[in-house]
Each structure stands twice: as C-alpha cells, then as structure tokens.
Design a protein around this motif. Sequence first.
Motif, PDB file in Angstrom:
ATOM      1  N   TRP A  55       5.561   1.450  -8.070  1.00  0.00           N
ATOM      2  CA  TRP A  55       4.204   0.509  -7.992  1.00  0.00           C
ATOM      3  C   TRP A  55       4.072   0.094  -9.620  1.00  0.00           C
ATOM      4  O   TRP A  55       3.864  -0.960  -9.833  1.00  0.00           O
ATOM      5  N   GLY A  56       4.501   1.115 -10.519  1.00  0.00           N
ATOM      6  CA  GLY A  56       4.253   0.750 -11.840  1.00  0.00           C
ATOM      7  C   GLY A  56       5.332   0.001 -12.406  1.00  0.00           C
ATOM      8  O   GLY A  56       5.274  -1.028 -13.164  1.00  0.00           O
ATOM      9  N   GLY A  57       6.621   0.272 -11.859  1.00  0.00           N
ATOM     10  CA  GLY A  57       7.673  -0.485 -12.205  1.00  0.00           C
ATOM     11  C   GLY A  57       7.693  -1.952 -12.054  1.00  0.00           C
ATOM     12  O   GLY A  57       7.989  -3.007 -12.544  1.00  0.00           O
ATOM     13  N   TYR A  58       6.959  -2.231 -10.626  1.00  0.00           N
ATOM     14  CA  TYR A  58       6.814  -3.632 -10.111  1.00  0.00           C
ATOM     15  C   TYR A  58       5.679  -4.243 -11.450  1.00  0.00           C
ATOM     16  O   TYR A  58       6.261  -5.541 -11.482  1.00  0.00           O
ATOM     17  N   ALA A  59       4.910  -3.689 -11.684  1.00  0.00           N
ATOM     18  CA  ALA A  59       3.725  -4.396 -12.687  1.00  0.00           C
ATOM     19  C   ALA A  59       4.599  -4.760 -13.971  1.00  0.00           C
ATOM     20  O   ALA A  59       4.477  -5.576 -14.605  1.00  0.00           O
ATOM     21  N   LEU A 111      -4.324  10.238  -3.325  1.00  0.00           N
ATOM     22  CA  LEU A 111      -5.507   9.203  -3.031  1.00  0.00           C
ATOM     23  C   LEU A 111      -6.101   9.281  -1.881  1.00  0.00           C
ATOM     24  O   LEU A 111      -7.516   8.815  -1.529  1.00  0.00           O
ATOM     25  N   SER A 112      -5.668  10.234  -0.667  1.00  0.00           N
ATOM     26  CA  SER A 112      -6.635  10.428   0.355  1.00  0.00           C
ATOM     27  C   SER A 112      -7.154  11.901   0.264  1.00  0.00           C
ATOM     28  O   SER A 112      -7.539  12.464   1.195  1.00  0.00           O
ATOM     29  N   ASN A 113      -7.145  12.514  -0.922  1.00  0.00           N
ATOM     30  CA  ASN A 113      -7.711  13.680  -0.979  1.00  0.00           C
ATOM     31  C   ASN A 113      -9.207  13.646  -1.215  1.00  0.00           C
ATOM     32  O   ASN A 113      -9.694  12.998  -2.091  1.00  0.00           O
ATOM     33  N   LYS A 114     -10.003  13.933  -0.026  1.00  0.00           N
ATOM     34  CA  LYS A 114     -11.411  13.864  -0.072  1.00  0.00           C
ATOM     35  C   LYS A 114     -12.051  15.037  -0.824  1.00  0.00           C
ATOM     36  O   LYS A 114     -13.322  15.003  -0.639  1.00  0.00           O
ATOM     37  N   LYS A 115     -11.463  15.943  -1.277  1.00  0.00           N
ATOM     38  CA  LYS A 115     -12.085  17.344  -1.678  1.00  0.00           C
ATOM     39  C   LYS A 115     -12.389  17.108  -3.094  1.00  0.00           C
ATOM     40  O   LYS A 115     -13.188  17.857  -3.639  1.00  0.00           O
ATOM     41  N   THR A 155       0.906  -1.397   0.015  1.00  0.00           N
ATOM     42  CA  THR A 155      -0.036  -0.087  -0.002  1.00  0.00           C
ATOM     43  C   THR A 155       0.781   1.243  -0.169  1.00  0.00           C
ATOM     44  O   THR A 155       1.849   1.358   0.853  1.00  0.00           O
ATOM     45  N   CYS A 156       0.588   2.298  -0.617  1.00  0.00           N
ATOM     46  CA  CYS A 156       1.363   3.483  -1.112  1.00  0.00           C
ATOM     47  C   CYS A 156       1.027   4.169   0.357  1.00  0.00           C
ATOM     48  O   CYS A 156      -0.162   4.648   0.611  1.00  0.00           O
ATOM     49  N   ASP A 161       1.978  15.055 -18.851  1.00  0.00           N
ATOM     50  CA  ASP A 161       0.744  14.081 -18.628  1.00  0.00           C
ATOM     51  C   ASP A 161       0.953  13.288 -17.244  1.00  0.00           C
ATOM     52  O   ASP A 161       2.281  12.748 -17.206  1.00  0.00           O
ATOM     53  N   VAL A 162      -0.055  13.074 -16.519  1.00  0.00           N
ATOM     54  CA  VAL A 162       0.023  12.327 -15.387  1.00  0.00           C
ATOM     55  C   VAL A 162      -0.974  11.170 -15.541  1.00  0.00           C
ATOM     56  O   VAL A 162      -2.074  11.777 -15.599  1.00  0.00           O
ATOM     57  N   ALA A 163      -0.973   9.952 -15.188  1.00  0.00           N
ATOM     58  CA  ALA A 163      -1.958   8.860 -14.888  1.00  0.00           C
ATOM     59  C   ALA A 163      -1.844   8.519 -13.514  1.00  0.00           C
ATOM     60  O   ALA A 163      -0.772   7.706 -13.441  1.00  0.00           O
ATOM     61  N   VAL A 164      -2.684   8.090 -12.766  1.00  0.00           N
ATOM     62  CA  VAL A 164      -2.632   7.563 -11.375  1.00  0.00           C
ATOM     63  C   VAL A 164      -3.872   6.422 -11.499  1.00  0.00           C
ATOM     64  O   VAL A 164      -4.880   6.372 -11.875  1.00  0.00           O
ATOM     65  N   VAL A 165      -3.560   5.138 -10.557  1.00  0.00           N
ATOM     66  CA  VAL A 165      -4.572   4.146 -10.389  1.00  0.00           C
ATOM     67  C   VAL A 165      -5.201   4.608  -9.095  1.00  0.00           C
ATOM     68  O   VAL A 165      -4.397   4.999  -8.293  1.00  0.00           O
ATOM     69  N   ASP A 166      -6.365   4.766  -9.270  1.00  0.00           N
ATOM     70  CA  ASP A 166      -7.327   5.264  -8.038  1.00  0.00           C
ATOM     71  C   ASP A 166      -8.578   4.321  -8.131  1.00  0.00           C
ATOM     72  O   ASP A 166      -9.462   4.512  -9.023  1.00  0.00           O
ATOM     73  N   LYS A 167      -8.980   3.591  -7.053  1.00  0.00           N
ATOM     74  CA  LYS A 167      -9.918   2.321  -7.162  1.00  0.00           C
ATOM     75  C   LYS A 167     -11.340   3.171  -7.146  1.00  0.00           C
ATOM     76  O   LYS A 167     -12.280   2.698  -7.495  1.00  0.00           O
ATOM     77  N   SER A 168     -11.444   4.359  -6.792  1.00  0.00           N
ATOM     78  CA  SER A 168     -12.644   5.149  -6.432  1.00  0.00           C
ATOM     79  C   SER A 168     -13.164   5.682  -7.843  1.00  0.00           C
ATOM     80  O   SER A 168     -14.166   6.209  -8.247  1.00  0.00           O
ATOM     81  N   SER A 169     -12.273   5.575  -8.845  1.00  0.00           N
ATOM     82  CA  SER A 169     -12.483   5.801 -10.339  1.00  0.00           C
ATOM     83  C   SER A 169     -13.292   4.717 -11.009  1.00  0.00           C
ATOM     84  O   SER A 169     -12.950   3.575 -10.702  1.00  0.00           O
TER      85      SER A 169
END
Length: 499
Positions: free
Chosen positions: A228-232, A103-107, A94-95, A315-323
């Motif tokens: 995390w991406g490098g691990y994949a 990932l913890s931005n609730k706004k 877990t990051c 460009d930036v892209a992130v994995v976020d399970k809430s998407s």
Amino acid sequence: MFRSVRSTVGLTLLGLGTVAHAQTAAPVRPPKVPPIQGPMSRPTVARAAEKAVAATKETTSGFAYRNATTPPAPGWTGPVFQLSHDYPQKDPGTCPANVCTWLSNKKVTFDQTPGEKTQTQWSPEWAQYMQQLLDYVREGQDLQLDNQVGWQVKVNGNTRWFHMPWMAYDTKTGREFVHGLTNERTAQISDFLGEQLVDEGLNKLSLSATKETAQGYETWAFGVYNEWGGYAIGRSWNTDGTPRIDKNHNGGPQPAGLPFPEGTLVAKLLFTTATPKDVPYLEGSPVWQADRHQTKGTLFLCERQVQEVRLIQLDVAVVDKSSPTRWVFGTFAYNGKLKGKTVWDRLEPVGVQWGNDPWSSPAAAKADSLPIVQSVLNTKIGTYQHFGCNNRLAGPVDNKLSSCMACHANGYTPQAGVASPSGSNTIPPIFGFPGQCTTNSVDNANYFTNNQFPMAYAGGQYPNLMNMDTSLQMWVAFLQYGQFNQFNQPEACVNPSGT
C-alpha cells in the motif's frame, strides 16, 4: 522515530489516495550540448540536443534508483543491497482484515480530544495491538535477522516491501552498499542508560546530531513500505527519477501519490555502533555489517569502511483513519535480558502515539497544560527509556526533546525541483530548535500540533511548501531531487577541521 537523512543532520525514518498525474513544477535541466566541431545541419544539432536530454534522464534515473552511494569494493563477498522499486501499478484496494489485523482491533481507541485526569496507561490491549504490528513485520524474515540473510523483500513468494528512491544521492548520509542503511542521529550514552551515568564520569555529549564525536554512537537504519505504501511511492515518482506532481491538490501542488492509503505500514530497523560493552542489554542483538563512517580520534570522517552495527530499535507506522492525524506510530526496543529463542522475542514495545497533544506543555503553558492522551507508554519496560517530550513517544535513539509524531508530521519540502541548502531556513527545523520542549513558545506550539495531509505548516512562516504526509524518507527524496535538479551534485561532505 522515523527520522530521515539530510546533509545538515547526522541522520535519520515513512508513506495515500490517488490523484491525477501532472508534470513536476521544475523539470530537470538538460546538460549543455558539447561544442560542435565543424559545420552541422540543423537536424544534426537537434539530434545532438535530443541525445543530451536522453542522457540527462538516464542520469536522473540512475541517481534516483541506485542501490548505494558507492558500490562494493572489488573482491567484496558479503551481502549487497538491492533497491526494491518495482512499485505496484494497480491500487491494492482495501487491506483484508486477516492481513491488516490491527485495523479491526476494537480493543484500543485513538482519542482525539483531552478529558482524562491522567495519561493513558499501558495495558494488555496495547501490547496485543503492538504484537499484531510485529507479527506482520516479522513474517517471512530470518528468525535471528542474520547478517548474511539480511532483510527479505519477498514474503510468501510476493514482493511485500519497497524502498524509497533518492536515498543514495547524499554521499555523507546516504545508503551504504551492504544492507542499504542510512546514517541518522548520533546518540549519547545517556540515551541508552540514563542521565545518572553521565554524572559518574562518562562524557556528556551534545544532543545535536551535528555534534558527532567518537564518544557518541552513530545510528544506521533502513525503512521499508508495504505494498500500500509502495503504491503511493510509485504514484509519486516516475521511472525516470522525476517526481509526479498534482499541481492543484487542495489549492497547491503536492506529490501525486499522497496521501498514503489506509493499509500502509512502514517499518524501520535502527542499528547502533554501541556494543554490549557500552550497553549491556545489547547482548545477543543481531550484528550486521555496514559501510559506515571511519573515525579519527574523537571525530567522524566522511570516509567509510565496513564495520559492525547492532539492532537497537524497530519503528512501525500505519495509516488508520480513526486516528486524528490518520497515522499511528509504534516503537520497539531491543532487550537482550529477555528470554526468547529469536530476536523478535527480544523486542519490547516502548509505546504507541497517534497525536501530538497540542493542549499539553510545551505547546500550552504549564499552568494550562492537560495530561497526555495521544501517547501511551510502556513504563514497565525492562530497559531504560527516556521517552519523548513530556511523556510523548520517542524511541531509545530518538531525540528526547521531540516525539515520533512531531518530527514526522513537520516534514515539508519546497516545490518539486527546488533545493533547500544547509542553513537556508526555507523549511521547518524538524530535528531541533532553541527552546524545544523546554519553554512554552510559538515554535513549540507549531511543532507539537496535529495536522493531516495536505495541511500547510501550522505557523504560516513557511508558505508554499509540500506536505510529505509524515514520510521523512519522501522528505529526503524530494530534497535530494531538488539538490540534483538545481546544482547537479550533492552537498559536499567535508571532514571536520583538524583532520
């Protein structure tokens, strides 16, 4: 956005769970054993065959992990790119919240269904979200992104950034040796300054990346994946350059390292051959060297030489399970008009996207189309922006008839080891098709859809493909490996007729 390289297109740029490893469906074919001179015993023949197989593996690894399509010329004293491919062997887990702050931005929230009467509006909360991504990307990098310094893969003494293999096999668009940039879409002046300038006498160039002319502006870019991406990536490719395949992932073979885990962040810097004379807001942009295509009259040639390029887009892209797609894409544009001591201060957010709005035109008929709710755009940005199809997100040098998410989410490849030669129509046309964005059609409905790994292509007309989990660099890698495996050489780069 993260558009990647393929021989058929003047190029492009991204990367999750862990599954059991399996051998690739189409193993590399060993070269023929040289003719034997004189009688040889069976053990001798066997040893010769073993040596031939070993030589093939070395060649495979060499092509997969080489730094550039061609090495520097003798006497070159400038920067030289080195591939970062010592991928993490242990699951990063877990990051931490103080690392992946976004990932913890609730706004901000990522809406999954329509319901608003107007498109989601840009706000300080979205600006803060984008700043969190930018702060992570810029950490440990040169404040001015100086050419001699280049990109630093180590941050605070540890390797943070990793590169994708097989990106230096295609001699036309593959990695160059100075900074590891790959050739992407060729932009036109209206991409930077708007259509009104075209009406004032400037050449209007084709939007297609296959219509490259000297009046256009090539894009050269590089992408990097965090640990995390490098691990994949490391779970998807063996050290000998062959792919690792999970033969039965949800009913079919898929790359063993996918899907990318939450915590993955992919960054891509895009550089243009345009200058401040062409595009005034490029003033002060970092100037890098790149071994890029030469020109003859109005044509780009296969031959390369070291020339200047300037930063235009991040460009930036992130994995976020809430998407709803598990991914969130963000784009920044360079604006030399902004005050700021560093180049990072002159990068303005263009917008954020987390879905394709399949209920909106052109995926839906205009009469039934609902407002866009899965892209939020910074319409008050200080530079001209064409954005994407019907106000979806796209960056300055991206295809305005597409969107970041649509282009990446439709990256599918044949089974491992199988090529997709130019014109073969064996994979979805992610970089453009007749009527793209302009008409309500089945093609547009399939293209602007929301999917997740390992879902099949929406239309069903491309069966038995592997889903690249939005990573167009992984897409390139599998296509180039297939080309190598089947034909033992890249597709030839042919100069335009008349040259």
